[in-house]
Write an enzyme that holds these catalytic residues in place. Structure first.
Site, mmCIF file in Angstrom:
data_model
loop_
_atom_site.group_PDB
_atom_site.id
_atom_site.type_symbol
_atom_site.label_atom_id
_atom_site.label_comp_id
_atom_site.label_asym_id
_atom_site.label_seq_id
_atom_site.Cartn_x
_atom_site.Cartn_y
_atom_site.Cartn_z
ATOM 1 N N GLY A 133 -2.862 8.196 2.879
ATOM 2 C CA GLY A 133 -3.293 8.775 1.605
ATOM 3 C C GLY A 133 -4.772 9.098 1.636
ATOM 4 O O GLY A 133 -5.498 8.688 2.545
ATOM 5 N N ARG A 154 -10.710 8.770 1.022
ATOM 6 C CA ARG A 154 -12.106 9.116 0.703
ATOM 7 C C ARG A 154 -12.210 10.577 0.289
ATOM 8 O O ARG A 154 -13.243 11.217 0.466
ATOM 9 C CB ARG A 154 -13.000 8.854 1.891
ATOM 10 C CG ARG A 154 -12.563 9.576 3.151
ATOM 11 C CD ARG A 154 -13.695 9.613 4.114
ATOM 12 N NE ARG A 154 -13.253 10.113 5.397
ATOM 13 C CZ ARG A 154 -14.076 10.375 6.386
ATOM 14 N NH1 ARG A 154 -15.361 10.206 6.216
ATOM 15 N NH2 ARG A 154 -13.637 10.819 7.518
ATOM 16 N N LYS A 170 -14.440 15.727 0.118
ATOM 17 C CA LYS A 170 -14.235 14.708 1.150
ATOM 18 C C LYS A 170 -15.481 13.824 1.207
ATOM 19 O O LYS A 170 -16.572 14.334 1.476
ATOM 20 C CB LYS A 170 -13.986 15.404 2.495
ATOM 21 C CG LYS A 170 -13.628 14.483 3.640
ATOM 22 C CD LYS A 170 -13.145 15.310 4.829
ATOM 23 C CE LYS A 170 -12.943 14.457 6.063
ATOM 24 N NZ LYS A 170 -12.475 15.252 7.201
ATOM 25 N N ASP A 184 -14.926 2.579 2.753
ATOM 26 C CA ASP A 184 -15.846 2.671 1.610
ATOM 27 C C ASP A 184 -15.652 3.954 0.799
ATOM 28 O O ASP A 184 -16.341 4.176 -0.196
ATOM 29 C CB ASP A 184 -17.298 2.573 2.092
ATOM 30 C CG ASP A 184 -17.670 3.698 3.050
ATOM 31 O OD1 ASP A 184 -16.809 4.553 3.335
ATOM 32 O OD2 ASP A 184 -18.826 3.729 3.508
ATOM 33 N N GLY A 185 -14.751 4.817 1.241
ATOM 34 C CA GLY A 185 -14.485 6.051 0.496
ATOM 35 C C GLY A 185 -15.550 7.122 0.682
ATOM 36 O O GLY A 185 -15.500 8.172 0.052
ATOM 37 N N ARG A 198 -13.910 21.001 0.952
ATOM 38 C CA ARG A 198 -12.983 21.628 1.896
ATOM 39 C C ARG A 198 -12.028 22.545 1.138
ATOM 40 O O ARG A 198 -11.564 22.206 0.051
ATOM 41 C CB ARG A 198 -12.217 20.524 2.617
ATOM 42 C CG ARG A 198 -11.224 21.012 3.616
ATOM 43 C CD ARG A 198 -10.973 19.969 4.679
ATOM 44 N NE ARG A 198 -10.085 18.908 4.233
ATOM 45 C CZ ARG A 198 -9.701 17.902 5.031
ATOM 46 N NH1 ARG A 198 -10.148 17.823 6.267
ATOM 47 N NH2 ARG A 198 -8.892 16.983 4.581
ATOM 48 N N ASP A 249 -0.406 12.856 10.082
ATOM 49 C CA ASP A 249 -1.090 13.130 8.813
ATOM 50 C C ASP A 249 -2.144 14.217 8.977
ATOM 51 O O ASP A 249 -2.651 14.734 7.988
ATOM 52 C CB ASP A 249 -1.750 11.847 8.266
ATOM 53 C CG ASP A 249 -2.666 11.192 9.287
ATOM 54 O OD1 ASP A 249 -2.176 10.859 10.378
ATOM 55 O OD2 ASP A 249 -3.858 11.042 8.995
ATOM 56 N N ASP A 309 -8.682 18.535 9.523
ATOM 57 C CA ASP A 309 -9.311 17.265 9.863
ATOM 58 C C ASP A 309 -10.074 17.305 11.174
ATOM 59 O O ASP A 309 -9.586 16.902 12.229
ATOM 60 C CB ASP A 309 -8.280 16.126 9.879
ATOM 61 C CG ASP A 309 -8.495 15.243 8.670
ATOM 62 O OD1 ASP A 309 -9.492 15.454 7.973
ATOM 63 O OD2 ASP A 309 -7.672 14.356 8.414
#
Ligand code: AMP
Ligand code: MG
Length: 490
Positions: A93, A96, A116, A128-129, A179, A255, A265
Site C-alpha cells: 500500500g 509514503r 510521493k 517514516d512516510g 507524480r 507492486d 517507481d
C-alpha cells in the site's frame, strides 16, 4: 459527464478511484511540512495537464506540491495494494504517497496526481512516510528521460523540499515528488483484491481497469480475458522498449508493475553502460533476480501472478479458467520477441524482415559482450559510421559482421540515407548516464545548485536530436574500482 469549471490554477479533479469499494483505499490528508520550497517544476507537463504554470510556479504551487494545501476538488487517499517483493508475497500500500485525485486535462484525458513523500499512512509499516531529495530528483530525471525516449512512463511534475531532514544511511533533505500517471493500478492492486476482497470487489477493480485503460475491449465476450491479454501485450511492448535502450528497472516487484503498461517507481534503476545481460546496479538485488537480461522473464512471472488474480472472473470452472489464462500467458514470449526484434532491426537501419535478422543481431550483441562495448555508443557509432577507438571495432570478427550487415542493408528497398535516418530515430544520442545523474544530484543536494541538473534535463529532453551539445554527455564513466551501485533510498 457534467461540465466543470477549471479553478484559477487549472485544477479539474475527478475522483473515480475513490468510487471503488472502500477496501481499496484509506481517505487521508497529507501531513503538512515546515517550509515548502519548489526546487523543480515541469512547466511543459503542467501546461499539457491544463494547469496554470505561472500560478503553480509561485509559493502557492509549493504549498500544493508539499501537501500543505489541498487543491479544490482533490480527495486525497492512500491506495491499498499487495505485491511479491523479490518473490515473497506481502501486504504493501501507499506507505509514503497519497493520490490527490485525477486531473482531467482540456482534451478530456485523465491523469493520477500523486504526492510521493507526503507523510505516514496506515500502510507505512516501519517507514517514516517521507522521501529524500536525492531519490526524488533521481526519479524526476530518469522518468522524464524515459518519456523523451518515447517509453511509456509515469511523469514528474514537481519536487519540493520540506525543510525537514530525513534520516537514511545519512541525514538528507526531505522532499515530495508530484507524480503523474495514467493510473497507479498495479499488478499488486489485483493481488490485494484477490487475497483480501470478495469476487465482487475484484470484479469492480477489473471493470474499473478496463474502463480506464482499455475501454475498447469492454464488449468482448470474456472481457476479463481481454483485460489479461491487453496487460500482457502492453507489458511485452514496454519491456522490449526497456531492453532496447538498456534500462534496468532494478526492482520489478509485482507492486511496481502497472496495469496501464507505464514504467513506474524509479528506485534503484539505472542504464547499462557496457553490454552485459548480467548487469545489476541495485545494492539489494544480491542474486541478480532483476538483472538486465532477466527482465523479460520476470515480467512473464509477474504477469502470471496477475493472471492468477483474475481466475475467478475468467471462468466459473477453475480448470477452464486456468487453461484460458495459460493460453494467454503463452503469447507473452512471442509478443515480446516481436517487439524487441522490430526495435533491434530499426537500431540497425533494417526496415524489412528476414529470418536471419535475429542471428545478425545476436552476433553483434555477443561481440559487444565479449569485447566490453558500451551498449548505447556502439549503436551510435554504427549510425554515424564512426567505428573507431574500441576493442570491438578493431577486431577482425567485427569486420566480418560489418560486411554481413552492409550486405543485409542492401537487401531492402530503403536508400542508405533512409536506413541512416531510421537509425538516428532509433538510437538515442544520450541516455541518463549514471555519473552524469550523480553529478547533477550532488550539485543539487549538496550545494542547492540546480544548474547541472537543468542542463542535463535539457539535453535528455531530445534524445534523438543528435545535437553537438549532447556529445559531451555521451561518454561512459571512467572505469572505477567500485562498480556503480544504486539504492532504494526509501
Ligand atoms: P517501493 O520500494 O518504493 O516500491 O516501496 C515498497 C513499499 O514500501 C511501498 O508500500 C511503499 O509505500 C513503502 N515505503 C517505501 N519507503 C517508505 C517510507 N519511507 N515510509 C513508509 N513507507 C515506505
Ligand atoms: Mg513501489
Amino acid at each position: 459527464m457534467t461540465e466543470k469549471t477549471y479553478t484559477k490554477t487549472g485544477w479539474n479533479f475527478d475522483n473515480s478511484y475513490a468510487r471503488l469499494p472502500g477496501l481499496f483505499y484509506t481517505h487521508l490528508s497529507p501531513t503538512p511540512v515546515q517550509s515548502p520550497k519548489l526546487v523543480i517544476f515541469n512547466s511543459m507537463l503542467a501546461a499539457s495537464l491544463g494547469l496554470n504554470v505561472q500560478e503553480l510556479q509561485s509559493q502557492a504551487g509549493a504549498e500544493v506540491f508539499a501537501g500543505n494545501q489541498i487543491p479544490e476538488g482533490a480527495l486525497p487517499l492512500a491506495q491499498a495494494y499487495a505485491g511479491h517483493q523479490f518473490g515473497h508475497f506481502t501486504m504493501l500500500g501507499d506507505g509514503r504517497a497519497l493520490l490527490l485525485g485525477e486531473q482531467v486535462n482540456p482534451q478530456g484525458k485523465r491523469f493520477d496526481i500523486q504526492l510521493k513523500g507526503s507523510g505516514p499512512t496506515p500502510y507505512s509499516r516501519q517507514g517514516d512516510g517521507r522521501a529524500a531529495l536525492g531519490p526524488m530528483l533521481r526519479e524526476y530525471i530518469i522518468s522524464e528521460a524515459m518519456a523523451a525516449l518515447g517509453i511509456p512512463t509515469t511523469r514528474s511534475l514537481a519536487v519540493v523540499t520540506t525543510g525537514k531532514p530525513v534520516f537514511r544511511e545519512t541525514v538528507q533533505p526531505g522532499a515530495v515528488l508530484t507524480r503523474v500517471a495514467d493510473s497507479h493500478l498495479r499488478v499488486g492492486t489485483f493481488q490485494y483484491a484477490a487475497q483480501w476482497g470478495t469476487t465482487e470487489e475484484l470484479r469492480a477493480l477489473a471493470d474499473y481497469a478496463l474502463q480506464r485503460h482499455f475501454p475498447d475491449v469492454r464488449l468482448d465476450r470474456n472481457r476479463y480475458l481481454a483485460l489479461l491479454q491487453a496487460v500482457i501485450k502492453h507489458q511485452a511492448a514496454l519491456i522490449a522498449r526497456w531492453q532496447l535502450v538498456g534500462f534496468i528497472h532494478g526492482v520489478m516487484n509485482t507492486d511496481n508493475m502497472t496495469i496501464s503498461g507505464e514504467t513506474i517507481d524509479y528506485g534503484p534503476c539505472a542504464f547499462m553502460d557496457t553490454y552485459d545481460p548480467a548487469t545489476v546496479f541495485s545494492s539489494i538485488d544480491r542474486k541478480g533476480r532483476y538483472a538486465y537480461g532477466n527482465q523479460p522473464y520476470i515480467a512473464g512471472w509477474n504477469l502470471t501472478r496477475f493472471a492468477e488474480t483474475l481466475l475467478p472472473l475468467l471462468h466459473d470452472n477453475e480448470e477452464q479458467a486456468v487453461q484460458l489464462a495459460q493460453d494467454e500467458l503463452a503469447h507473452f514470449g512471442d509478443w515480446y520477441q516481436e517487439q524487441w526484434l522490430m526495435g533491434m532491426r530499426a537500431k540497425l537501419g533494417i526496415a524489412n524482415q528476414e529470418e536471419q535478422d535475429k542471428a545478425l543481431i545476436q552476433d553483434l550483441l555477443g561481440m559487444m559482450m565479449k569485447y566490453g562495448a558500451d551498449y548505447t555508443n556502439t549503436f551510435l557509432a554504427l549510425t554515424f559510421e564512426q567505428q573507431t577507438d574500441t576493442v570491438l571495432f578493431g577486431h577482425p570478427e567485427f569486420a566480418e559482421w560489418y560486411e554481413a550487415w552492409q550486405a543485409r542493408l542492401k537487401r531492402q528497398p530503403q536508400t542508405q540515407a533512409g536506413a541512416q535516418q531510421l537509425m538516428k530515430d532509433s538510437n538515442p544520442a544520450i541516455i541518463p548516464r549514471n555519473h552524469q545523474v550523480e553529478a547533477a544530484l550532488e550539485s543539487a543536494v549538496q550545494k542547492e545548485d540546480y544548474c547541472v541538473l537543468e542542463r542535463l534535463l535539457a539535453v535528455l529532453a531530445k534524445p534523438y536530436a543528435h545535437s553537438p551539445e549532447q556529445q559531451a554527455y555521451a561518454a561512459p564513466s571512467e572505469p572505477s574500482e567500485q562498480p556503480y551501485r544504486t539504492f532504494c533510498g526509501t
